[in-house]
Design a protein around this motif. Structure first.
Motif, PDB file in Angstrom:
ATOM      1  N   HIS A   1       0.839  -1.196   0.000  1.00 24.43           N
ATOM      2  CA  HIS A   1       0.000   0.000   0.000  1.00 24.43           C
ATOM      3  C   HIS A   1       0.878   1.251   0.000  1.00 24.43           C
ATOM      4  N   ASN A   2       0.479   2.245  -0.803  1.00 25.30           N
ATOM      5  CA  ASN A   2       1.327   3.430  -0.895  1.00 25.30           C
ATOM      6  C   ASN A   2       0.756   4.646  -0.181  1.00 25.30           C
ATOM      7  N   SER A   3      -0.432   4.498   0.408  1.00 22.35           N
ATOM      8  CA  SER A   3      -1.041   5.613   1.141  1.00 22.35           C
ATOM      9  C   SER A   3      -1.304   5.198   2.579  1.00 22.35           C
ATOM     10  N   LEU A   4      -0.997   6.101   3.496  1.00 26.05           N
ATOM     11  CA  LEU A   4      -1.199   5.823   4.910  1.00 26.05           C
ATOM     12  C   LEU A   4      -1.868   7.032   5.560  1.00 26.05           C
TER      13      LEU A   4
ATOM     14  N   ILE B   1      -3.598  13.349   9.286  1.00 24.55           N
ATOM     15  CA  ILE B   1      -2.556  13.517   8.292  1.00 24.55           C
ATOM     16  C   ILE B   1      -2.563  12.303   7.385  1.00 24.55           C
ATOM     17  N   TYR B   2      -2.128  12.480   6.126  1.00 25.20           N
ATOM     18  CA  TYR B   2      -1.926  11.296   5.312  1.00 25.20           C
ATOM     19  C   TYR B   2      -0.665  11.429   4.476  1.00 25.20           C
ATOM     20  N   PHE B   3      -0.098  10.264   4.189  1.00 24.59           N
ATOM     21  CA  PHE B   3       1.141  10.137   3.437  1.00 24.59           C
ATOM     22  C   PHE B   3       0.856   9.406   2.130  1.00 24.59           C
TER      23      PHE B   3
ATOM     24  N   VAL C   1       5.573  10.345   1.784  1.00 28.90           N
ATOM     25  CA  VAL C   1       5.655  11.802   1.837  1.00 28.90           C
ATOM     26  C   VAL C   1       4.358  12.364   2.418  1.00 28.90           C
ATOM     27  N   PRO C   2       4.449  13.233   3.431  1.00 29.53           N
ATOM     28  CA  PRO C   2       3.212  13.834   3.970  1.00 29.53           C
ATOM     29  C   PRO C   2       2.558  14.730   2.922  1.00 29.53           C
ATOM     30  N   ILE C   3       1.297  14.478   2.649  1.00 30.08           N
ATOM     31  CA  ILE C   3       0.582  15.220   1.613  1.00 30.08           C
ATOM     32  C   ILE C   3      -0.311  16.305   2.220  1.00 30.08           C
ATOM     33  N   ASP C   4      -0.994  15.952   3.289  1.00 27.42           N
ATOM     34  CA  ASP C   4      -1.952  16.890   3.876  1.00 27.42           C
ATOM     35  C   ASP C   4      -1.928  16.703   5.389  1.00 27.42           C
TER      36      ASP C   4
ATOM     37  N   PHE D   1       6.384   1.622   7.930  1.00 26.03           N
ATOM     38  CA  PHE D   1       6.330   2.079   9.312  1.00 26.03           C
ATOM     39  C   PHE D   1       5.995   3.562   9.394  1.00 26.03           C
ATOM     40  N   SER D   2       5.121   3.895  10.329  1.00 26.91           N
ATOM     41  CA  SER D   2       4.793   5.296  10.576  1.00 26.91           C
ATOM     42  C   SER D   2       4.571   5.495  12.063  1.00 26.91           C
ATOM     43  N   THR D   3       4.855   6.700  12.519  1.00 24.09           N
ATOM     44  CA  THR D   3       4.616   7.047  13.921  1.00 24.09           C
ATOM     45  C   THR D   3       3.818   8.338  14.010  1.00 24.09           C
TER      46      THR D   3
END
Lengths: 113, 110
Positions: free
Chosen positions: A29-32, A47-49, A53-56, A74-76
């Motif tokens: 998956h490319n969106s988080l 927030i989403y990546f 990369v953070p987009i919004d 991985f995300s925190t």
């Protein structure tokens, strides 16, 4: 696939402490996405990546909140310092494409005393 | 801010009856999705309907979309106690993100 994994599942902390929530998206998956859910405000996108990369980040409440995605798996989400009003359930979700189906993790229930 | 508004906020029916939930939204969409959330759990995707589609079925679920009225409905036929949950609609526009509604709490009693 194990689905979206979040840790910890429950967190109780005292006001002023740093809190770090973790998320492992579904492989490929490319969106988080990070969401917060409360009775008063419902489900809010923080927030989403996309491709790490953070987009919004317009939904991030204030500077006490920060999020990172150092790699695709991985995300925190960090809150420093935490406040009682941060008490909520925090969800992480991932998708192949941000506009398509999102798969949610089980959530982290945060209580700040 | 919430884009979608579900109606009713709460619905109580008996097992075997049909449940209908409605969702209204404000801006142009790419697609509209319905999710279910059981108490204390994460959201689970149910169905996605694109802006050029008018109706879609999945098992006991039927979703309609009226882009002229900016509204959608979710019909659950022959409801079961296990359908008790909160149901959310979510929309996507030009941005690659979902905007969720406020949810409908469905209670199915035996």
């Amino acid at each position: 696939d194990a689905g979206v994994i979040q840790s910890p599942r429950h967190e109780v902390t005292e006001m002023g402490q740093e809190v770090t929530l973790r998320c492992k998206p579904i492989s490929g998956h490319n969106s988080l996405f990070w969401y917060r859910q409360t009775m008063m405000r419902g489900l809010e996108l923080l927030i989403y990546f996309n491709n790490n990369v953070p987009i919004d980040d317009s939904g991030m409440p204030e500077d006490r909140f920060s999020a990172k995605m150092p790699n695709a798996s991985f995300s925190t989400l960090k809150i420093q310092p935490s406040e009682p009003r941060d008490s909520a359930v925090y969800f992480c979700a991932s998708s192949l494409d941000g506009k398509e189906t999102q798969y949610f993790g089980p959530g982290t229930r945060l209580l700040v005393l | 801010s919430q884009q979608g508004e579900e109606d009713p906020q709460a619905l109580s029916i008996q097992e075997g009856e049909n449940a209908t939930m409605n969702c209204s939204y404000k801006t142009s969409i790419n697609n509209l999705q319905w999710y279910r959330q059981n108490s204390g759990r994460g959201l689970v995707h149910l169905i996605l309907i694109r802006s050029n589609e008018r109706e879609k079925h999945s098992g006991r679920l039927r979703v309609t979309l009226d882009t002229s009225k900016k509204s959608s409905s979710l019909l659950i036929t022959a409801s079961r106690a296990a359908d008790t949950a909160s149901y959310f609609c979510a929309t996507t526009g030009t941005a690659s993100k979902l905007t969720f509604g406020t949810g409908t709490r469905l209670q199915v009693t035996l």
